[in-house]
Enzyme design. Structure first.
Site, mmCIF file in Angstrom:
data_model
loop_
_atom_site.group_PDB
_atom_site.id
_atom_site.type_symbol
_atom_site.label_atom_id
_atom_site.label_comp_id
_atom_site.label_asym_id
_atom_site.label_seq_id
_atom_site.Cartn_x
_atom_site.Cartn_y
_atom_site.Cartn_z
ATOM 1 C CE1 TYR A 1 -5.413 0.709 6.985
ATOM 2 C CE2 TYR A 1 -5.741 2.895 7.932
ATOM 3 C CZ TYR A 1 -4.902 1.852 7.576
ATOM 4 O OH TYR A 1 -3.548 1.939 7.840
ATOM 5 C CB SER B 1 -3.007 3.435 11.720
ATOM 6 O OG SER B 1 -3.279 4.700 11.166
ATOM 7 N N GLY C 1 5.094 -7.651 4.884
ATOM 8 C CA GLY C 1 4.989 -6.333 4.246
ATOM 9 C C GLY C 1 6.321 -5.622 4.145
ATOM 10 C CB ALA C 2 9.790 -6.666 4.437
ATOM 11 N N GLY D 1 7.440 0.392 1.349
ATOM 12 C CA GLY D 1 7.071 1.346 2.392
ATOM 13 C C GLY D 1 7.764 1.173 3.742
ATOM 14 C CB ILE D 2 6.264 1.325 7.157
ATOM 15 C CG1 ILE D 2 5.593 2.693 6.955
ATOM 16 C CG2 ILE D 2 6.700 1.128 8.605
ATOM 17 C CD1 ILE D 2 4.183 2.801 7.539
ATOM 18 N N GLY D 3 7.660 -1.242 5.964
ATOM 19 C CA GLY D 3 8.282 -2.552 6.201
ATOM 20 C C GLY D 3 9.648 -2.656 5.547
HETATM 21 N N1 LIG Z 1 1.421 4.871 5.053
HETATM 22 C C1 LIG Z 1 0.835 5.388 6.147
HETATM 23 O O1 LIG Z 1 0.630 6.619 6.272
HETATM 24 C C2 LIG Z 1 0.422 4.497 7.272
HETATM 25 C C3 LIG Z 1 -0.058 5.099 8.452
HETATM 26 C C4 LIG Z 1 -0.433 4.288 9.524
HETATM 27 C C5 LIG Z 1 -0.311 2.913 9.410
HETATM 28 N N2 LIG Z 1 0.149 2.341 8.246
HETATM 29 C C6 LIG Z 1 0.262 0.882 8.198
HETATM 30 O O2 LIG Z 1 1.585 0.553 7.820
HETATM 31 C C7 LIG Z 1 1.610 -0.770 7.289
HETATM 32 C C8 LIG Z 1 2.482 -0.797 6.052
HETATM 33 O O3 LIG Z 1 1.881 0.011 5.049
HETATM 34 P P1 LIG Z 1 2.698 0.984 4.083
HETATM 35 O O4 LIG Z 1 2.170 2.333 4.318
HETATM 36 O O5 LIG Z 1 4.151 0.731 4.175
HETATM 37 O O6 LIG Z 1 2.084 0.537 2.664
HETATM 38 P P2 LIG Z 1 2.714 -0.187 1.383
HETATM 39 O O7 LIG Z 1 3.892 0.572 0.877
HETATM 40 O O8 LIG Z 1 1.561 -0.396 0.474
HETATM 41 O O9 LIG Z 1 3.212 -1.596 1.952
HETATM 42 C C9 LIG Z 1 2.311 -2.597 2.290
HETATM 43 C C10 LIG Z 1 3.029 -3.913 2.405
HETATM 44 O O10 LIG Z 1 2.073 -4.933 2.762
HETATM 45 C C11 LIG Z 1 2.145 -5.982 1.804
HETATM 46 N N3 LIG Z 1 0.848 -6.621 1.595
HETATM 47 C C12 LIG Z 1 -0.334 -6.022 1.335
HETATM 48 N N4 LIG Z 1 -1.289 -6.947 1.137
HETATM 49 C C13 LIG Z 1 -0.693 -8.153 1.288
HETATM 50 C C14 LIG Z 1 -1.144 -9.491 1.183
HETATM 51 N N5 LIG Z 1 -2.398 -9.780 0.851
HETATM 52 N N6 LIG Z 1 -0.270 -10.485 1.411
HETATM 53 C C15 LIG Z 1 1.024 -10.217 1.704
HETATM 54 N N7 LIG Z 1 1.515 -8.967 1.803
HETATM 55 C C16 LIG Z 1 0.666 -7.956 1.585
HETATM 56 C C17 LIG Z 1 2.603 -5.297 0.524
HETATM 57 O O11 LIG Z 1 3.081 -6.255 -0.388
HETATM 58 P P3 LIG Z 1 3.231 -5.924 -1.980
HETATM 59 O O12 LIG Z 1 4.525 -5.177 -2.110
HETATM 60 O O13 LIG Z 1 3.221 -7.256 -2.619
HETATM 61 O O14 LIG Z 1 2.052 -5.051 -2.348
HETATM 62 C C18 LIG Z 1 3.659 -4.355 1.078
HETATM 63 O O15 LIG Z 1 4.858 -5.043 1.329
HETATM 64 C C19 LIG Z 1 0.145 -1.147 7.062
HETATM 65 O O16 LIG Z 1 -0.256 -2.024 8.093
HETATM 66 C C20 LIG Z 1 -0.595 0.178 7.175
HETATM 67 O O17 LIG Z 1 -1.930 -0.008 7.640
HETATM 68 C C21 LIG Z 1 0.507 3.109 7.188
#
Ligand SMILES: NC(=O)c1ccc[n+]([C@@H]2O[C@H](COP(=O)([O-])OP(=O)(O)OC[C@H]3O[C@@H](n4cnc5c(N)ncnc54)[C@H](OP(=O)(O)O)[C@@H]3O)[C@@H](O)[C@H]2O)c1
Length: 294
Positions: free
Chosen positions: A182, A147, A17-18, A21-23
């Site tokens: 979730y 989370s 997930g890099a 977003g966070i990654g």
């Molecule tokens: N945003 C928040 O407020 C928040 C709060 C608490 C926890 N989190 C957690 O933080 C983590 C990162 O989320 P984010 O908020 O940074 O969201 P994001 O911007 O949507 O990033 C998600 C990442 O996961 C990858 N991903 C999703 N489905 C995948 C799959 N089937 N195979 C491979 N890669 C996949 C995405 O790849 P693509 O670029 O190809 O889509 C993207 O790199 C998640 O585990 C989320 O539950 C987020």
């Protein structure tokens, strides 16, 4: 001044997930600090763009390898783990960060509900497959993005309905079943980490998970116009991805992890998750049931 005994500089770090977003924010900071990065991505074009973004901040000499996998497919996870096993000399840090939420009830090619497959079973399987390599490194680390949302799963893991059908009976966006689902997956991240910490005792490998806070990312953008609208309102109260990634980077680059394996963190502090997340019997049961889903 106290000297650090661990630094991420020169360490081999795999992150999922890099590409967003966070990654992405974490990967940039880790690259700047001299980590040798392997990003696991499903979209080749986004992976290329990520490599360019990492080199833009860390310099052309930054070491970044791309590995391809879709976290919805157990075969794909097996394949990528084999490639990493064979092509990397070692593995010091595994970061399970990829995650998503599916508002509709969808199942993977393995017959697993999607949110559960991506957020819980994928890290569970990837960690198991890369464990030997982490153990060989002597003091490997496993960091999982959990989370505060784990608290939405007020009744804990639905062991009688592991594929989550009940959660999708009344799908609506704010408090509905997909949100509970979730929350259940994020609760599973914390319970998995706690159980992992117990199972890793004496191996030198440690595990931690963290809450990044509410972060402005691409999360929940594929669930229709209402979800996008909700997220754009929430963005006003959200942290930047860099702030959201701060604790992840700290866990990868500080001495802290070896001190308290199995713990849950926020803002670089150990914190206490929900009561359900602290139940060792349930965590053991979750581990065993997850093995049966592979
Ligand atoms: N945003 C928040 O407020 C928040 C709060 C608490 C926890 N989190 C957690 O933080 C983590 C990162 O989320 P984010 O908020 O940074 O969201 P994001 O911007 O949507 O990033 C998600 C990442 O996961 C990858 N991903 C999703 N489905 C995948 C799959 N089937 N195979 C491979 N890669 C996949 C995405 O790849 P693509 O670029 O190809 O889509 C993207 O790199 C998640 O585990 C989320 O539950 C987020």
């Amino acid at each position: 001044m106290e000297t650090k005994s661990w630094s991420v500089k020169g360490k081999y770090v795999i992150i999922t997930g890099a590409t967003s977003g966070i990654g992405l924010a974490a990967a940039k900071e880790l690259a700047k600090r001299g980590a040798i990065l392997g990003i696991i991505a499903r979209n080749p074009a986004k992976a290329e763009a990520t490599v360019a973004a990492l080199k833009a901040v860390a310099g052309d000499d930054a070491k970044v390898d791309v590995f391809h996998a879709d976290m919805t497919s157990q075969q794909s996870i097996h394949d990528v783990a084999k490639v990493i096993e064979n092509s990397w000399p070692r593995l010091d840090v595994l970061i399970n960060n990829a995650g998503a939420m599916f508002v509709k009830y969808l199942t993977t090619e393995d017959g697993i509900e999607m949110t559960w497959a991506v957020n819980h079973l994928a890290p569970f399987l990837l960690t198991k497959l890369l464990m030997n390599k982490l153990e060989e490194s002597g003091n490997g680390r496993i960091i999982t993005t959990a989370s505060h949302g784990h608290k939405m799963a007020r009744n804990g893991i639905g062991f009688d309905d592991l594929n989550g059908r009940k959660n999708y009976r009344f799908p609506h966006l704010l408090m509905g079943g997909p949100n509970y689902r979730y929350g259940e997956t994020k609760l599973a991240n914390i319970m998995f980490t706690a159980e992992l910490g117990r199972r890793l005792e004496g191996t030198g490998v440690s595990a931690a998970c963290f809450d990044p806070g509410l972060v402005a990312t691409n999360f929940n953008q594929d669930n229709g116009a209402l979800a996008r609208m909700t997220m754009s309102v929430m963005k006003r109260f959200s942290r930047t991805p860099e702030k959201g990634a701060e604790t992840l980077v700290w866990l990868a680059d500080s001495d802290e992890m070896s001190l308290s394996s199995g713990s849950y963190y926020k803002d670089m502090q150990r914190i206490v998750p929900s009561n359900q997340a602290q139940a060792p019997v349930a965590a053991k049961r979750l581990w065993e049931m997850s093995e049966n889903q592979l």
